[in-house]
Each structure stands twice: as structure tokens, then as C-alpha cells.
Motif scaffolding. Structure first.
Motif, PDB file in Angstrom:
ATOM      1  N   GLU A 188     -11.220  19.552  11.799  1.00 52.57           N
ATOM      2  CA  GLU A 188     -10.433  19.794  10.585  1.00 52.57           C
ATOM      3  C   GLU A 188      -8.948  19.622  10.863  1.00 52.57           C
ATOM      4  OE1 GLU A 188     -11.698  23.703   9.494  1.00 52.57           O
ATOM      5  OE2 GLU A 188     -13.495  22.986   8.449  1.00 52.57           O
ATOM      6  N   LYS A 189      -8.489  20.092  12.014  1.00 54.41           N
ATOM      7  CA  LYS A 189      -7.079  19.958  12.377  1.00 54.41           C
ATOM      8  C   LYS A 189      -6.707  18.491  12.560  1.00 54.41           C
ATOM      9  CE  LYS A 189      -3.652  21.366  15.729  1.00 54.41           C
ATOM     10  NZ  LYS A 189      -3.356  22.007  16.976  1.00 54.41           N
ATOM     11  N   ARG A 190      -7.574  17.718  13.237  1.00 53.39           N
ATOM     12  CA  ARG A 190      -7.320  16.286  13.410  1.00 53.39           C
ATOM     13  C   ARG A 190      -7.259  15.572  12.067  1.00 53.39           C
ATOM     14  NH1 ARG A 190     -10.647  16.580  17.893  1.00 53.39           N
ATOM     15  NH2 ARG A 190     -12.467  16.043  16.677  1.00 53.39           N
ATOM     16  N   GLU A 191      -8.160  15.930  11.160  1.00 55.43           N
ATOM     17  CA  GLU A 191      -8.175  15.307   9.828  1.00 55.43           C
ATOM     18  C   GLU A 191      -6.886  15.630   9.068  1.00 55.43           C
ATOM     19  OE1 GLU A 191      -9.288  12.995   6.750  1.00 55.43           O
ATOM     20  OE2 GLU A 191     -10.328  13.164   8.665  1.00 55.43           O
ATOM     21  N   ALA A 192      -6.440  16.880   9.149  1.00 55.58           N
ATOM     22  CA  ALA A 192      -5.193  17.269   8.483  1.00 55.58           C
ATOM     23  C   ALA A 192      -3.998  16.530   9.076  1.00 55.58           C
ATOM     24  CB  ALA A 192      -4.993  18.772   8.593  1.00 55.58           C
ATOM     25  N   GLU A 193      -3.976  16.377  10.397  1.00 54.92           N
ATOM     26  CA  GLU A 193      -2.886  15.638  11.052  1.00 54.92           C
ATOM     27  C   GLU A 193      -2.907  14.172  10.640  1.00 54.92           C
ATOM     28  OE1 GLU A 193      -3.517  16.373  15.190  1.00 54.92           O
ATOM     29  OE2 GLU A 193      -2.553  18.356  15.109  1.00 54.92           O
ATOM     30  N   ASN A 194      -4.089  13.575  10.535  1.00 56.52           N
ATOM     31  CA  ASN A 194      -4.195  12.177  10.113  1.00 56.52           C
ATOM     32  C   ASN A 194      -3.713  11.992   8.682  1.00 56.52           C
ATOM     33  OD1 ASN A 194      -5.158  11.288  12.560  1.00 56.52           O
ATOM     34  ND2 ASN A 194      -7.311  11.408  11.959  1.00 56.52           N
ATOM     35  N   GLN A 195      -4.066  12.931   7.806  1.00 53.35           N
ATOM     36  CA  GLN A 195      -3.619  12.840   6.421  1.00 53.35           C
ATOM     37  C   GLN A 195      -2.106  13.007   6.325  1.00 53.35           C
ATOM     38  OE1 GLN A 195      -5.925  15.678   4.196  1.00 53.35           O
ATOM     39  NE2 GLN A 195      -7.737  14.366   4.147  1.00 53.35           N
ATOM     40  N   GLU A 196      -1.549  13.920   7.118  1.00 52.36           N
ATOM     41  CA  GLU A 196      -0.098  14.118   7.108  1.00 52.36           C
ATOM     42  C   GLU A 196       0.620  12.881   7.641  1.00 52.36           C
ATOM     43  OE1 GLU A 196       3.243  16.979   9.199  1.00 52.36           O
ATOM     44  OE2 GLU A 196       1.157  17.636   9.137  1.00 52.36           O
ATOM     45  N   LYS A 197       0.068  12.293   8.694  1.00 54.21           N
ATOM     46  CA  LYS A 197       0.655  11.083   9.266  1.00 54.21           C
ATOM     47  C   LYS A 197       0.617   9.939   8.260  1.00 54.21           C
ATOM     48  CE  LYS A 197       0.229   8.072  13.293  1.00 54.21           C
ATOM     49  NZ  LYS A 197      -0.529   7.809  14.521  1.00 54.21           N
ATOM     50  N   GLN A 198      -0.507   9.815   7.547  1.00 52.00           N
ATOM     51  CA  GLN A 198      -0.638   8.756   6.543  1.00 52.00           C
ATOM     52  C   GLN A 198       0.360   8.975   5.403  1.00 52.00           C
ATOM     53  OE1 GLN A 198      -4.506   8.463   4.782  1.00 52.00           O
ATOM     54  NE2 GLN A 198      -4.103   6.474   3.882  1.00 52.00           N
ATOM     55  N   ALA A 199       0.519  10.222   4.973  1.00 55.88           N
ATOM     56  CA  ALA A 199       1.476  10.517   3.906  1.00 55.88           C
ATOM     57  C   ALA A 199       2.903  10.199   4.351  1.00 55.88           C
ATOM     58  CB  ALA A 199       1.359  11.980   3.493  1.00 55.88           C
ATOM     59  N   ASN A 200       3.226  10.526   5.601  1.00 59.53           N
ATOM     60  CA  ASN A 200       4.556  10.218   6.125  1.00 59.53           C
ATOM     61  C   ASN A 200       4.778   8.713   6.201  1.00 59.53           C
ATOM     62  OD1 ASN A 200       5.222  12.901   6.373  1.00 59.53           O
ATOM     63  ND2 ASN A 200       4.643  13.026   8.521  1.00 59.53           N
ATOM     64  N   ASN A 201       3.742   7.963   6.586  1.00 62.92           N
ATOM     65  CA  ASN A 201       3.863   6.509   6.646  1.00 62.92           C
ATOM     66  C   ASN A 201       4.090   5.919   5.267  1.00 62.92           C
ATOM     67  OD1 ASN A 201       3.537   6.480   9.398  1.00 62.92           O
ATOM     68  ND2 ASN A 201       1.350   6.001   9.323  1.00 62.92           N
ATOM     69  N   ILE A 202       3.393   6.444   4.273  1.00 62.02           N
ATOM     70  CA  ILE A 202       3.560   5.960   2.901  1.00 62.02           C
ATOM     71  C   ILE A 202       4.959   6.271   2.402  1.00 62.02           C
ATOM     72  CG2 ILE A 202       2.802   6.312   0.518  1.00 62.02           C
ATOM     73  CD1 ILE A 202      -0.052   6.673   1.668  1.00 62.02           C
ATOM     74  N   ASN A 203       5.451   7.489   2.705  1.00 59.44           N
ATOM     75  CA  ASN A 203       6.807   7.857   2.281  1.00 59.44           C
ATOM     76  C   ASN A 203       7.850   6.983   2.969  1.00 59.44           C
ATOM     77  OD1 ASN A 203       5.856   9.872   0.617  1.00 59.44           O
ATOM     78  ND2 ASN A 203       6.100  11.483   2.130  1.00 59.44           N
ATOM     79  N   ALA A 204       7.657   6.711   4.255  1.00 56.57           N
ATOM     80  CA  ALA A 204       8.606   5.867   4.983  1.00 56.57           C
ATOM     81  C   ALA A 204       8.609   4.452   4.412  1.00 56.57           C
ATOM     82  CB  ALA A 204       8.260   5.852   6.466  1.00 56.57           C
ATOM     83  N   LEU A 205       7.436   3.937   4.065  1.00 59.15           N
ATOM     84  CA  LEU A 205       7.349   2.603   3.471  1.00 59.15           C
ATOM     85  C   LEU A 205       8.059   2.581   2.116  1.00 59.15           C
ATOM     86  CD1 LEU A 205       6.257  -0.273   3.594  1.00 59.15           C
ATOM     87  CD2 LEU A 205       4.158   0.571   2.547  1.00 59.15           C
ATOM     88  N   GLY A 206       7.864   3.634   1.342  1.00 56.02           N
ATOM     89  CA  GLY A 206       8.537   3.725   0.048  1.00 56.02           C
ATOM     90  C   GLY A 206      10.053   3.748   0.187  1.00 56.02           C
ATOM     91  N   GLU A 207      10.543   4.502   1.160  1.00 54.27           N
ATOM     92  CA  GLU A 207      11.988   4.549   1.409  1.00 54.27           C
ATOM     93  C   GLU A 207      12.513   3.184   1.865  1.00 54.27           C
ATOM     94  OE1 GLU A 207      14.269   6.982   0.904  1.00 54.27           O
ATOM     95  OE2 GLU A 207      12.634   8.054  -0.103  1.00 54.27           O
ATOM     96  N   TYR A 208      11.741   2.495   2.690  1.00 56.09           N
ATOM     97  CA  TYR A 208      12.140   1.168   3.162  1.00 56.09           C
ATOM     98  C   TYR A 208      12.247   0.194   1.992  1.00 56.09           C
ATOM     99  CZ  TYR A 208      11.854  -3.341   5.504  1.00 56.09           C
ATOM    100  OH  TYR A 208      12.087  -4.628   5.915  1.00 56.09           O
ATOM    101  N   ILE A 209      11.251   0.204   1.115  1.00 57.00           N
ATOM    102  CA  ILE A 209      11.264  -0.685  -0.048  1.00 57.00           C
ATOM    103  C   ILE A 209      12.439  -0.349  -0.960  1.00 57.00           C
ATOM    104  CG2 ILE A 209      10.000  -1.296  -2.156  1.00 57.00           C
ATOM    105  CD1 ILE A 209       7.406  -0.961  -0.480  1.00 57.00           C
ATOM    106  N   LYS A 210      12.703   0.940  -1.128  1.00 51.10           N
ATOM    107  CA  LYS A 210      13.810   1.386  -1.969  1.00 51.10           C
ATOM    108  C   LYS A 210      15.150   0.894  -1.400  1.00 51.10           C
ATOM    109  CE  LYS A 210      15.811   5.675  -3.755  1.00 51.10           C
ATOM    110  NZ  LYS A 210      15.679   7.131  -3.718  1.00 51.10           N
ATOM    111  N   ARG A 211      15.337   1.027  -0.074  1.00 48.83           N
ATOM    112  CA  ARG A 211      16.575   0.577   0.556  1.00 48.83           C
ATOM    113  C   ARG A 211      16.742  -0.943   0.411  1.00 48.83           C
ATOM    114  NH1 ARG A 211      15.043   3.896   4.904  1.00 48.83           N
ATOM    115  NH2 ARG A 211      14.495   2.008   6.066  1.00 48.83           N
ATOM    116  N   LYS A 212      15.659  -1.683   0.583  1.00 51.52           N
ATOM    117  CA  LYS A 212      15.718  -3.136   0.456  1.00 51.52           C
ATOM    118  C   LYS A 212      16.040  -3.550  -0.984  1.00 51.52           C
ATOM    119  CE  LYS A 212      14.933  -4.798   4.518  1.00 51.52           C
ATOM    120  NZ  LYS A 212      15.898  -5.647   5.203  1.00 51.52           N
ATOM    121  N   ALA A 213      15.449  -2.833  -1.952  1.00 48.79           N
ATOM    122  CA  ALA A 213      15.670  -3.172  -3.357  1.00 48.79           C
ATOM    123  C   ALA A 213      17.109  -2.884  -3.764  1.00 48.79           C
ATOM    124  CB  ALA A 213      14.717  -2.376  -4.241  1.00 48.79           C
ATOM    125  N   LEU A 214      17.695  -1.843  -3.171  1.00 48.85           N
ATOM    126  CA  LEU A 214      19.066  -1.500  -3.505  1.00 48.85           C
ATOM    127  C   LEU A 214      20.080  -2.246  -2.642  1.00 48.85           C
ATOM    128  CD1 LEU A 214      18.682   2.353  -3.986  1.00 48.85           C
ATOM    129  CD2 LEU A 214      18.872   0.592  -5.754  1.00 48.85           C
TER     130      LEU A 214
END
Length: 95
Positions: A66-92
Motif C-alpha cells: 500500500e505504501k509503494r502504491e501511494a508513493e507511485n501515485q504521488e510520483k505520478q501526480a508530481n510528474n503530471i504537475n511538472a509537465l503542466g508547469e513546463y507546458i505553461k512556461r513554454k506557452a508563456l
């Protein structure tokens, strides 16, 4: 008292075996001439702990999963947020 000694004080045979095999595989991997220096830096002993025994936590197998699954989900969410920030910076047009 004997159960406490067996469970927490005396080293577990399984733990010692996993420690031996994890370090053995780690040393073999580090000495592999086909690995780049960057790959050598990223490899850790815990990468070879396939039973998840070497972690210092006294969790059950289900709790570890369960802990590994929670860490994987958190890592995936952080990756998605980082990608979103990257796209936002490029667009601006920012660096």
C-alpha cells in the motif's frame, strides 16, 4: 521476552540472506564495465532487495504494498504537475 529477542534483537536469517544477496548483486552491477558512470551512481543496494526486507520499517507485506502504491501515485501526480508547469512556461515564453 523470547519473542521480543527473536523478532527484534537477534538478526533474522532471512534479513542476513537478503543483505548478502543484495550487496553481492550490487557489487557485481557496479563492477560491470558496460554500465555508464551515471548508471553506477543511480544504482542502490535497495534496488536488489526484491522481497523488501531491508527497509527499516516493521510493516506487513500488505502495508508495504500500500505504501509503494501511494508513493507511485504521488510520483505520478508530481510528474503530471511538472509537465503542466513546463507546458505553461513554454506557452508563456518563459525559460
Amino acid at each position: 521476552m523470547l519473542m521480543i529477542y527473536d523478532a527484534y534483537i537477534e538478526p533474522s536469517g532471512t534479513y542476513v540472506d537478503m543483505l548478502f544477496h543484495a550487496y553481492s548483486n550490487y557489487i557485481t552491477s557496479i563492477n560491470n564495465p558496460n554500465l555508464t558512470s551515471e548508471s553506477r551512481k543511480k544504482i542502490t543496494v535497495k534496488d536488489f532487495d526484491f522481497l523488501d526486507i531491508l527497509s527499516a520499517e516493521n510493516l506487513s507485506t500488505l502495508e508495504k504494498a500500500e505504501k509503494r502504491e501511494a508513493e507511485n501515485q504521488e510520483k505520478q501526480a508530481n510528474n503530471i504537475n511538472a509537465l503542466g508547469e513546463y507546458i505553461k512556461r513554454k506557452a508563456l515564453g518563459k525559460k
